[in-house]
Design an enzyme around this catalytic site. Sequence first.
Site, PDB file in Angstrom:
ATOM      1  N   LYS A 110       0.829  -1.207   0.000  1.00 32.70           N
ATOM      2  CA  LYS A 110       0.000   0.000   0.000  1.00 32.70           C
ATOM      3  C   LYS A 110       0.864   1.259   0.000  1.00 32.70           C
ATOM      4  CE  LYS A 110      -2.250  -1.408   3.695  1.00 32.70           C
ATOM      5  NZ  LYS A 110      -1.813  -2.824   3.790  1.00 32.70           N
ATOM      6  N   THR A 111       1.865   1.286   0.877  1.00 37.06           N
ATOM      7  CA  THR A 111       2.772   2.444   0.917  1.00 37.06           C
ATOM      8  C   THR A 111       3.567   2.550  -0.372  1.00 37.06           C
ATOM      9  OG1 THR A 111       2.969   2.245   3.321  1.00 37.06           O
ATOM     10  CG2 THR A 111       4.669   3.524   2.182  1.00 37.06           C
ATOM     11  N   ASP A 162      -1.009   6.651   6.502  1.00 37.34           N
ATOM     12  CA  ASP A 162      -1.050   5.217   6.777  1.00 37.34           C
ATOM     13  C   ASP A 162      -1.917   4.956   8.014  1.00 37.34           C
ATOM     14  OD1 ASP A 162      -0.503   2.569   6.429  1.00 37.34           O
ATOM     15  OD2 ASP A 162       1.515   2.640   7.282  1.00 37.34           O
ATOM     16  N   THR A 183      -5.467  -1.260   7.216  1.00 38.97           N
ATOM     17  CA  THR A 183      -5.545  -2.707   7.335  1.00 38.97           C
ATOM     18  C   THR A 183      -6.921  -3.145   7.813  1.00 38.97           C
ATOM     19  OG1 THR A 183      -4.629  -2.553   9.578  1.00 38.97           O
ATOM     20  CG2 THR A 183      -3.075  -2.961   7.786  1.00 38.97           C
ATOM     21  N   ARG A 209       6.594  -8.185   1.998  1.00 41.65           N
ATOM     22  CA  ARG A 209       7.452  -7.671   3.068  1.00 41.65           C
ATOM     23  C   ARG A 209       8.135  -8.820   3.811  1.00 41.65           C
ATOM     24  NH1 ARG A 209       4.488  -3.740   6.901  1.00 41.65           N
ATOM     25  NH2 ARG A 209       4.758  -2.356   5.106  1.00 41.65           N
TER      26      ARG A 209
END
Length: 343
Positions: free
Chosen positions: A67-68, A112, A161, A220
């Site tokens: 997302k980032t 975020d 999230t 990640r």
Amino acid sequence: MNDENIYSGFPQDDERNVETVLRPRSFAEFVGRQDTVENLHTWIGGATARGECLDHVLFSGPPGLGKTTLAYIIANELQVSIKSTSGPALTKPRDLVGLLTGMQRGDILFIDEIHRLEVRVEEYLYTAMEDFFISIIIDPGPHSRSIRMDLKPFTLIGATTREGLLSPPLRSRFQIRERLDFYSTEDLTQVVENSARILGIGVERAAAGLIASCSRGTPRLANRFLRRVRDVAHAGGGELVTPAIATDGLRRLGVDEMGLCEMDRRILRVLAQNGGRPVGLKTIAAVVGEQEGTIEDVYEPFLIREGLLERTARGRAITPRGIQMVGAGPDEQRASSGQAGLF
């Protein structure tokens, strides 16, 4: 290294620089989620052709799926500046006002964990997102007055999230919504190979596939496992990650061939020891020594997706496949049913 450092959506500070290096900088470098990439290409192309700012964007999905990264790629594609913050960091309206008033036309504000915004801060976003102005209250009380501050058109990109925790007024103001889901092993294998190239370490295809298969569908985690496996290779004087080295590195991290870590197994054992009956989330958290939110957001989605755990109206219950994973057969279940009072 403990389980939370491995699986948490929030990396440690000493890992952020490496994650920045490994982060794709363009849509061409971004692996997976082709439907999302194509959509964003279209929305960006349309806004650019009209000379307008991109509509506000909301990315949702589990931690670690990009997302980032996508927010920064959008800024690169639009060739605009991006300011990054998080919901918990914006504790007062003035924190948000300071960010918004310093933005130029077309700039991006990335927030975020936007579902964790304070209500007072969120309310300032309503007029800022729709009409590009904010009203500041001067001298609160009987003689209060408001001052209107016009803002230059900008794009807000939110990441969450837990989309269900967003208030309806805020969610409705995002015209572009994209949900990111877990990656396939094939896509994660490509992520591992690309990251290995950037890190300057060789990796055999089979080793990359092994790391990918244990990464819970999360880029990640794949990158984090690769860095630890690279340490194993370098410690042995090698410059190539083989399947044997990858297996050794994952073993040292406490990760099995299915991607289960020790905390996953502890959660499953708690459920198995209750005779297969549902257990409440609070009880599980107390027994395993982990926060409820971490269990619900980090561990549960993978266990449910793998068919090892299920949510019921009475709590969490282990599945027959989960019982097999922790080695608890029917006899053990009957023997453990007497311990139900502990839970």
